[in-house]
Design a protein around this motif. Structure first.
Motif, short mmCIF file in Angstrom:
data_model
loop_
_atom_site.label_atom_id
_atom_site.label_comp_id
_atom_site.label_asym_id
_atom_site.label_seq_id
_atom_site.Cartn_x
_atom_site.Cartn_y
_atom_site.Cartn_z
N CYS A 206 34.54 10.87 53.35
CA CYS A 206 35.03 11.98 54.17
C CYS A 206 35.69 13.04 53.29
CB CYS A 206 36.02 11.45 55.20
SG CYS A 206 36.78 12.73 56.18
N THR A 207 35.53 14.29 53.66
CA THR A 207 36.04 15.37 52.82
C THR A 207 37.34 15.98 53.35
OG1 THR A 207 35.43 17.47 51.81
CG2 THR A 207 34.60 17.07 54.01
N HIS A 208 37.97 15.28 54.28
CA HIS A 208 39.18 15.88 54.85
C HIS A 208 40.47 15.39 54.16
CE1 HIS A 208 37.16 18.38 57.80
NE2 HIS A 208 36.30 17.38 57.93
N CYS A 209 41.09 14.36 54.67
CA CYS A 209 42.39 14.00 54.09
C CYS A 209 42.22 13.18 52.82
CB CYS A 209 43.26 13.27 55.11
SG CYS A 209 43.00 11.49 55.16
N GLY A 210 43.29 12.72 52.27
CA GLY A 210 43.25 12.04 50.98
C GLY A 210 42.99 10.54 51.04
N ASP A 211 42.65 10.01 52.21
CA ASP A 211 42.55 8.57 52.33
C ASP A 211 41.22 7.99 51.89
OD1 ASP A 211 45.12 8.51 53.17
OD2 ASP A 211 44.70 8.11 55.28
N GLY A 212 40.18 8.81 51.91
CA GLY A 212 38.89 8.35 51.39
C GLY A 212 38.15 7.38 52.28
N CYS A 213 38.04 7.71 53.55
CA CYS A 213 37.25 6.86 54.45
C CYS A 213 35.77 7.07 54.16
CB CYS A 213 37.48 7.24 55.91
SG CYS A 213 39.08 6.78 56.53
N LYS A 214 35.04 5.99 54.34
CA LYS A 214 33.60 6.13 54.28
C LYS A 214 33.12 6.57 55.66
CE LYS A 214 30.94 3.48 51.51
NZ LYS A 214 30.13 2.32 51.11
N THR A 215 32.28 7.61 55.67
CA THR A 215 31.72 8.06 56.94
C THR A 215 30.21 8.07 56.80
OG1 THR A 215 31.58 9.93 58.47
CG2 THR A 215 32.11 10.47 56.22
N THR A 216 29.54 7.70 57.87
CA THR A 216 28.07 7.71 57.83
C THR A 216 27.59 8.99 58.48
OG1 THR A 216 28.10 5.33 58.05
CG2 THR A 216 25.99 6.42 58.40
N LEU A 217 26.93 9.81 57.70
CA LEU A 217 26.44 11.07 58.24
C LEU A 217 24.97 10.91 58.61
CD1 LEU A 217 28.13 13.50 55.71
CD2 LEU A 217 28.91 12.92 58.01
#
Lengths: 440, 181, 785
Positions: free
Chosen positions: C224-235
């Protein structure tokens, strides 16, 4: 309010004080009131449990489990408070006995709860009464207040140095809350959804504490056992089926009413002698022996004794004591439909087979009864019921499935008579449609 | 919001009976409904606040219990049982009779706001079937004639109350006219 | 716990005591179907799909609620069980609308799959289905009521997982229905977890519904490109006229550190990428107006101007502002480009945390930083400052669920009554701005107590809290940007005395940590090596300016006195985000690479259309220091990755890009001189590649070539390439980082984003905007059960 009946075959134990003004605490005391609990205070817990065990008292709510055994499952030591709960959510169709107990002898219930508390080491109890029984709640609340005023409840009861509290609690319309773990949820202010078991309530119950929960009639029987003794009580009924039972005779009998008869009393006699037989020159078609959840018996099957084991042997259940008699003018399909409508309405919706099964069966029965049935519906109703049986989250699914299976199996011919657009042979044309439009 | 003193006394007495506040919810809702007529948004918000619940939790509970309602009902809630014991003794005829007489169906309320008709499940009057409840009062061994008498009594009671209100109003009118005069 | 052995379908199964039968079956590859069972959520026993036969039990039992016991003999597959499952599905399908052809979940529906596996081909249902209309609960959540199978997963994930409790069950029997907290709509954190967890198409996403069929998409798991937590997102992407369009974000790939979790941004706020205001061609200011131009024209102009300024005024007349949302490779490359090509140390980025001080404090301390995974397993957590529920939703999820599932002890110290206090063993509210004093107090400065005590706490409570914390082991200490510089060092001093303690320094934006680690500072090189010292970078990058450069405010000041002649802004919007006067750079030649005409891009002389992180490959480092692979998912024709643009500008300046990007087989050609190795030495890069079994990269635009260099040179980044490429997060270490430097506290300005805002990206996200509009009233806090 509800009228009382009597018959010479009755053995008055629980109903002993009915009609004698025992809601008044002083009158209750004159009638041996609060003697049983005082006796129990002098006994140790195991002795109380053994007395109840030996009496053969089995749960009057429907399942018929040994009350003494149930009490013995409560652990002696517990970090959390223990509770005794009186299940007064009477709502099994055909059943109207707890109502009379609350109306005529509320202190007996209080005493039963107290003795249960002494037996399991609880210090408080709750008496849960269904919301529709408002006038009984008023009676019960007054009875509790009077018992506190006399020092029978609260701190240092009867100068024993022990404390015991009892509170009333009211429901608001839900059959499912009669299921013991659903009742606990309801008492905790939640939706009446049953709990996963294990853990069982005896170990983890109300607010997480060990809890014993008994039907009102069961608890009202306990003081009599304490005073009369286990042996006397056990001998009233056949082996393992101690005492008496409040049978709620209803439907097509000449003298419907609540009769206290010994366990094991003949069903045939109950209908034809106690109940005065089938009125208007009609004949018997079927009997629902223990509330709407129990499989019906045909006219040929009534030569049985009304105790837990005999009725079970006959393929049904003694259940909650609601004996509903159907004469030859009653339509079994309609009766099955009304039964299913009830379970569909009262299913809590938690699990798939009960929620969807009851809805499907209700819809099919409505269609079927009003002439829209096809032959495979009959098999499908049996198929659905059999696939609900034993697979639901709580016994409500079984309660809906069991009678349906019996109706279809025992009265298949009558189902077939409804086929292919024929109007219901028992009903005037259009009545079914009218009811369909009107009902919930 | 304001409830009666009786309600408050009962509520205050009930809450300490339980180790958790929300335990008092179900009976409290019924008492609140008896007083307000139904469980309005305001009642829900008030009780949620008092019992440390969200309004959602209160609504979840309300919608579970068949006696609780969030919609206004008639002054007399006529609950006719048609369950098995009543069925075989004519419970449906009683229901149909009431429906025709009142001109409403299941859960319908008469335009004058006096009656709500409801087909209900077993009310525990099986041995005295057919039976109905008007609010909390049981009426048993019913026939259509007996049912009519019950309804007439309700009407009379309503009219008497109306009369009383009117006479209070006219008294008030008279008084105010006098004071003006 | 001791192991228990049982038999399932004749197979011996051994699992720890307390394991649920359904989980034990999984370990030997026996799948017991279920809808309502969901790992880590409370048990329901509602769907009855997992019925199995257990010897000595009269009825079938639910495997999801049965705890295994020694010697248990279980049958999971028999005619009776098959029939039970089949009939459950038949009953479920009775009222289920069979609108699968138009249902969003069609093709990825658990009910479809189960029916395929266990169901019946014959339909017995002849009745009318119950119908209820679909409802829109929020801009992003729709509920199609008849499709719901009442598994209660949504209710539980919202309540137990998110601590939001916005969903409930209403009515009973067949009328039972999932209901939102505001009667006909939701007031919640809009995380969309309910949608992801829904096994059928009952809960659907406003961003995705009726857009496409699942099988028409390609699914790319990225960060994810938002906060600093670095979640994996499936696009989910599909072909569009403009390239590859991102049509869905979800969490179907549960392999990330975030497991089941995604917040609103990771799930819906990919839509900035599809915004019609995206720049898709280079713009050059001509006669005062930004005018479309060719890439060639733009690079030539920039190359010429940058070279001119450098050669005429020196590198120090050029400023470079990097990004917190570009990849590590791009930040590293930019840092290197500035020093080697532009010959400037005027390099900075939007700083939101004091990583240099953090690195300095942790220097030499092995295993002193906590990974995001550690936050979920630590036995105790101390959180000072920040509001993770808003700013670090994954961190908040990890903390909450650690407390819920592992009974971790949480200590919260905050100036606000933040939501995580509800999970806290101990919550201490302090005066605003006193966080630093807390650090001092914890480190032993008793005098600091006066500044942190207020009406809600006493000195005794603070002393007791400090003692309690000192008694903890493996404590994770997470802190927000309230703690900087010497306070940060005090906190580390305190924590270092606790056995196994680990730290998390919280920064905003997706790759702030990467920007810092890659040396986007005027005085620091990658790995926190001071510019004025000596390091491998000094050796390998060759001649770089030795004096510290200007930071952002210094550049603004220099521009105002006409000393800053050129400014190169890569993926940053300082004018919009940092309140810099829009005329500040009016006398400088300004080049901006961005997706949009931001407040900064509009003042540019050349604006280059940039790809975002969803449109390129590389790596991100989250705020904890977890390195993760970023994969290209979408594509917008006409844009380029920042990486390529930097290389093209270097090329246009006449620089040999092979010195910038280590490509090709260097050993044959110049023995490594092109990469700064001293003459005669072996090509260190090639040796490293060889040693790590990697091939030299061939394209100057291949970010993997820079990743090679990062892994080789940046301390702590020497993690397993294999694991990284496999999509696992790899925790980096600061133990061997350079000494760092002390910065002015004012140089750090937190983003102050909320759950529904995301800097410039949020500006262009319709999903976030629509949710913000619908949330005019801030969600009221709700009571947990």
């Amino acid at each position: 309010m509800a009228s009382l009946v009597s018959h010479p075959d009755e053995v008055k134990v629980v109903t002993r004080r009915f009609g004698l003004g025992a809601t008044n605490i002083d009158r209750y005391l004159e009638l041996d009131g609060y003697k049983a609990v005082q006796k129990a205070l002098g006994m140790d817990a195991d002795a109380i449990i053994n007395e109840v065990k030996n009496s053969g008292l089995r749960g009057r709510g429907g399942a018929g489990f040994s009350t003494g055994m149930k009490w013995s499952f409560v652990p002696k030591q517990s970090a959390k408070p223990k509770y005794v709960l009186c299940n007064g959510d009477e709502s099994e169709p055909g059943t109207c006995k707890d109502r009379l107990i609350f109306e005529h002898d509320p202190h007996a219930v209080i005493e039963g709860v107290m003795i249960g508390g002494l037996a399991v080491g609880a210090r408080s109890g709750y008496i849960y009464i269904r919301g529709e029984y408002r006038y009984l709640s008023i009676i019960m609340q007054k009875a509790i207040r009077d018992a506190y005023a006399k020092g029978f409840l609260g701190k240092n009861i009867f100068g024993s140095g022990r404390d015991f509290d009892i509170y009333w609690h009211g429901g608001a319309g839900a059959y499912e809350v009669g299921e013991e773990s659903a009742l606990m949820e309801s008492l905790e202010g939640k939706r009446g959804i049953p709990r996963i078991r294990p853990p069982f309530p005896a170990v983890v119950g109300l607010w997480g504490g060990p809890t014993v929960i008994n039907n009102a009639e069961t608890l009202a029987s306990v003081p009599h056992i304490m005073l009369g003794g286990a042996e006397w009580y056990a001998k009233i009924g056949p082996p393992k089926n101690g005492g008496t039972r409040l049978f709620c005779l209803s439907g097509n009998v000449a003298k419907p009413g609540v009769y206290e008869l010994p366990m094991g009393y003949s069903l045939k006699k109950m209908i034809y002698e106690v109940g005065g037989g089938i009125p208007n020159g009609r004949s018997l078609k079927a009997v629902v022996p223990g509330g709407s959840s129990t499989p019906c018996l045909t006219a040929d099957e009534i030569d049985i004794n009304m105790d837990f084991d005999s009725v079970a042997k006959a393929g049904s259940m003694l259940g909650s004591g609601g004996v509903v008699v159907l004469d030859d003018q009653q339509c079994i399909v309609k009766f099955a439909l009304r039964t299913m409508k009830f379970y569909q309405h009262e299913s809590c919706g938690w699990c798939i087979p009960c929620r969807e099964g009851t809805d499907w069966l209700k819809k099919t029965l409505i269609r079927f009864h009003s002439g829209g049935g096809v032959k495979k519906d009959i098999d499908n109703m049996q198929y659905l019921s059999e696939n609900m049986l034993g697979r639901t989250f709580c016994p409500l699914g079984d309660a809906a499935a069991m009678p349906t299976i019996a109706f279809v199996k025992k009265f298949r011919k009558e189902f077939e008579d409804h086929l292919d657009g024929r109007p219901c042979p028992y009903e005037k044309a259009g009545v079914a449609e009218e009811m369909e439009a009107l009902s919930h | 919001m304001k409830f009666s003193e009786e309600f408050e006394a009962r509520f205050a007495e009930m809450v300490p009976h339980y180790p958790t506040k929300r335990s008092a919810l179900v009976p409290t809702l019924l008492y609140a409904q008896d007083e307000v007529g139904f469980l309005s948004d305001e009642v829900i918000a008030e009780l949620a606040g008092r019992l440390d619940l969200t309004e959602l939790e209160v609504r979840n509970v309300i919608s579970y219990y068949s006696m609780l309602t969030t919609k206004p009902r008639g002054k007399f809630n006529l609950q006719v049982c048609t369950n098995i014991s009543c069925l075989v003794r004519g419970g449906e005829e009683i229901l149909q009779h009431c429906a025709k007489k009142l001109g409403v169906g299941h859960k319908g309320t008469t335009p004058d706001g006096l009656f709500t008709l409801e087909e209900v499940e077993c009310i525990g009057a099986c041995s005295w079937a057919p039976a109905a409840q008007v609010n909390y009062d049981f009426h048993e061994n019913l026939t259509t004639e007996k049912m009519d008498r019950v309804l007439d009594k309700c009407l009379a009671q309503a009219q008497e109350q109306l009369q009383r209100i009117k006479s209070v109003d006219s008294l008030a009118d008279t008084l105010s006219q006098r004071s003006e005069g | 716990m001791a192991d228990v052995t049982l038999t399932v379908d004749g197979k011996k199964v051994t699992a720890p005591a307390g394991t649920l039968l359904i989980e034990a079956c999984k370990t030997v590859g026996i799948e017991v179907p279920s809808f309502c069972y969901y790992p880590n959520l409370s048990l329901q026993g509602a769907c009855r799909m997992c019925l199995v036969k257990i010897e000595k039990m009269p009825k079938l039992q639910t495997a999801c609620t049965t705890v295994i016991s020694e010697g248990m003999i279980v049958t999971s597959d028999s005619e009776e069980i098959k029939q039970a499952r089949k009939s459950m599905l038949e009953m479920l399908l009775g009222n289920h609308p069979l609108d699968c052809p138009v249902c969003d979940a069609g093709g990825e529906c658990e009910l479809q799959d189960m029916t395929f596996s266990y169901g019946a081909a014959e339909s017995k249902f002849m009745e009318a289905k119950n119908h209820k209309d679909e409802q829109q609960w929020s801009p992003v959540v729709f509920f199609d009521r008849p499709r719901c199978i009442l598994c209660y997963r949504c209710v539980r994930v919202c309540g137990e997982g998110m601590d939001v409790w916005a969903l409930g069950v209403q009515n009973r029997g067949v009328s039972s229905i999932i209901a939102p907290n505001k009667e006909d709509h939701l007031e919640c954190e809009e995380c969309g977890m309910c949608i992801d967890i829904c096994p059928v198409g009952a809960l659907t996403s406003g961003a995705y519904r009726y857009k496409t069929r699942p099988w028409e998409m390609k699914h790319v798991g990225t960060i994810c490109t938002h906060c600093g937590d670095g979640c994996k997102t499936t696009l989910g992407v599909r072909r569009a006229d403009t390239g590859m369009e991102i049509v869905r974000g979800d969490n179907r790939d549960k392999s990330g550190t975030n497991g089941d979790f995604l917040c609103i941004k990771g799930r819906y706020a990919f839509d900035f990428a599809n915004h019609e205001e995206r720049l898709t061609q280079p713009l050059i200011r001509k006669e005062g107006k930004l005018t479309p131009a060719t890439w060639e024209e733009a690079f030539q102009l920039i190359g010429k101007k940058f070279a001119e300024v450098r050669d005429r005024d020196g590198g120090s007349a050029i400023g470079v502002i990097g990004s917190t949302r570009t990849t590590n490779e791009e930040s590293y490359l930019l840092s290197k480009f500035a020093r080697m090509v532009l010959k400037t140390n005027n390099v900075d980025h939007h700083r939101t945390a004091d990583f240099p001080a953090f690195a300095a404090a942790l220097r030499g301390k092995a295993d002193a930083t906590a990974s995001m995974a550690d936050v979920f397993t630590a036995p105790a957590i101390l959180l000072i400052g920040n509001d993770p529920t808003e700013q670090h939703p994954l961190l908040a999820w990890q903390i909450r669920n650690n407390v819920r599932l592992h009974r971790s002890r949480l200590y919260v110290i905050n100036s606000q009554a933040i939501k995580l206090r509800r999970q806290a063993t101990n919550f201490m509210q302090i005066p605003a701005g006193a966080e630093g004093k807390v650090a001092a107090f914890l480190a032993g400065d008793d005098a600091a107590a006066d500044a942190i005590i207020n009406s809600s706490s006493t000195k005794d409570q603070w002393n007791s809290l400090r003692d309690t914390l000192r008694g903890e082991q493996n404590l994770v200490i997470a802190f927000g940007s309230e703690i900087l510089g010497s306070d940060l060092s005090s906190l580390v001093t305190f924590g270092s005395a606790i056995a196994g303690a680990k730290f998390v320094c919280l920064a905003d934006y997706a790759n702030s940590r990467g920007a810092a680690d890659m040396g986007l500072y005027p005085d620091l090189l990658p790995g926190y090596h001071p510019i004025s010292g000596s390091s491998e970078f000094h050796t390998e990058w060759g001649e770089i300016p030795q004096a510290a450069g200007l930071d952002l405010s210094g550049m603004v000041e220099a521009a105002s006195t006409n000393k800053l002649k050129a400014l190169y802004v890569v993926g940053s919007n300082p004018i919009g985000r940092l309140k810099i006067d829009s005329f500040a750079f009016s006398n400088s030649f300004v080049v901006v690479q961005d997706m949009f005409l931001t407040e900064t891009a509009v003042v540019a002389d050349v604006a280059l259309p940039a790809a975002n992180a969803y449109e390129k490959s590389g790596t991100f480092t989250n705020t904890c220091g977890d390195l993760q692979l970023v994969k290209k998912a979408g594509e917008v024709t006409g844009t380029k990755a920042d990486f390529e643009m930097i290389v093209r500008i270097a090329d246009a300046m006449g620089f040999d890009v092979r010195k910038l990007v280590p490509i090709g087989g260097g050993t044959h050609a110049d023995m490594g001189q092109s990469r700064g190795a001293q003459s005669g030495e072996a090509d260190r890069h090639a040796v490293w590649l060889e040693a790590h079994g990697l091939e030299p990269k061939l394209s100057p635009f291949d970010p993997m070539a820079i990743l090679d260099e990062i892994q080789r040179l940046v301390p702590g980044y020497d993690v397993s390439r294999m694991n990284l490429l496999a999509g696992n997060s790899q925790h980096t270490s600061l133990a061997k980082a350079g000494p760092g430097v002390a910065h002015r506290p004012e140089s750090i300005s937190p983003a102050n984003d909320t759950l529904f805002s995301s800097g410039t990206l949020g500006h262009y996200s319709r999903a976030l905007k629509s949710v913000m509009e619908s949330h005019e009233v801030k969600p009221a806090e709700v009571a947990a059960d």
